[in-house]
Design an enzyme around this catalytic site. Structure first.
Site, PDB file in Angstrom:
ATOM      1  N   SER A  71       0.853  -1.198   0.000  1.00  0.00           N
ATOM      2  CA  SER A  71       0.000   0.000   0.000  1.00  0.00           C
ATOM      3  C   SER A  71       0.879   1.234   0.000  1.00  0.00           C
ATOM      4  CB  SER A  71      -0.896   0.010   1.247  1.00  0.00           C
ATOM      5  OG  SER A  71      -1.552   1.257   1.390  1.00  0.00           O
ATOM      6  N   TYR A  94      -1.610  -0.119  10.454  1.00  0.00           N
ATOM      7  CA  TYR A  94      -1.726  -0.589   9.079  1.00  0.00           C
ATOM      8  C   TYR A  94      -0.506  -0.168   8.272  1.00  0.00           C
ATOM      9  CZ  TYR A  94      -3.524  -1.081   4.324  1.00  0.00           C
ATOM     10  OH  TYR A  94      -3.690  -1.416   3.003  1.00  0.00           O
TER      11      TYR A  94
END
Length: 252
Positions: free
Chosen positions: A145, A158
């Site tokens: 990501s 995250y």
């Protein structure tokens, strides 16, 4: 024994993983559609692939534990042997991931363990198992990501998990280079998955997100799948150890 390339795409019953499975099937690969909980969704993906002339099977498994991963690969071995006469995996795409989390003061140990067990431990040990079945010249792609390389004050857990994936990629690429196995990561930005669609129902959210993206639009899952397909194709044979943003410039 088949000469057809065999691809395992974890987390492919929905979202980006689903589109990756569909794209690799269109490219002629036999695809293992992995799901964590919804066999019905995975079966739908398989049915769709077969309706387009492709070939796939659905296999469930919990990647949050080594035991769960071992059981999943045992099922894969059995299914591949029965269907294709081999337990080989030529392409491994790790797409399993969750985005739970919040600012650091809201995270407890249970939340930490759930996210890291899924996003990092699962990726590591699933890759380990896949490599035991991968011939020289194979391909590995991890879905990371842009959160790995941007400040994410409201989702530090995250962000840290995806940064760990990027670190894993460069180390595996160096280690597996002598076997002609390429290892890369694709880093999506905001992508119009089912989860994003729900978030965009709130007024103003989509406009704020678009303002952060150089190309001024939200990405589509198919665009991430196309990037993965390029890396695992013959044309991607000289690309390894790279963490590539497929985000329309959101990381800028």
């Amino acid at each position: 024994m088949t000469d057809q390339k065999i691809a395992l795409v974890t987390g492919s019953s929905r979202g980006i993983g689903k589109r990756i499975a569909q794209r690799l099937a269109r490219d002629g690969m036999f695809v293992i559609v992995h799901y964590a909980s919804s066999s019905a969704l995975a079966d739908e993906v398989v049915a769709g692939i077969e309706a387009q002339g492709g070939a796939a099977i659905a296999i469930g498994g919990d990647v949050r534990s080594v035991a769960g991963i071992a059981a999943m690969f045992a099922s894969i071995d059995t299914a591949l042997a029965a269907r294709l006469g081999t337990a080989r995996i030529d392409v491994f795409v790790n797409c399993v991931g969750i985005t739970d989390g919040g600012p650091i003061h809201t995270i407890d140990e249970a939340a930490y363990d759930k996210l890291f067990d899924t996003n990092v431990k699962g990726a590591f040990f699933a890759a380990q198992a896949a490599l035991e079945r991968m011939p020289d010249g194979g391909r590995m792609v991890f879905i990371s990501s842009v959160s790995a390389i941007r400040a994410m004050p409201t989702r530090p857990l995250y962000s840290a998990s995806k940064a760990a994936i990027n670190g894993l990629v460069i180390s595996l690429a160096q280690f597996l280079g002598p076997r002609d196995i390429t290892v890369n990561a694709i880093m999506p930005g905001t992508t119009m998955t089912e989860m994003a669609e729900k978030a965009f129902e709130r007024p103003g959210v989509e406009d704020r997100v678009k303002a952060m993206i150089a190309m001024n639009r939200v990405g589509q899952p198919e665009e991430v799948a196309d990037a993965v397909a390029a890396l695992v194709s013959k044309d991607g044979r000289w690309i390894t150890g790279q963490c590539i943003a497929a985000s329309g410039g959101q990381q800028l």
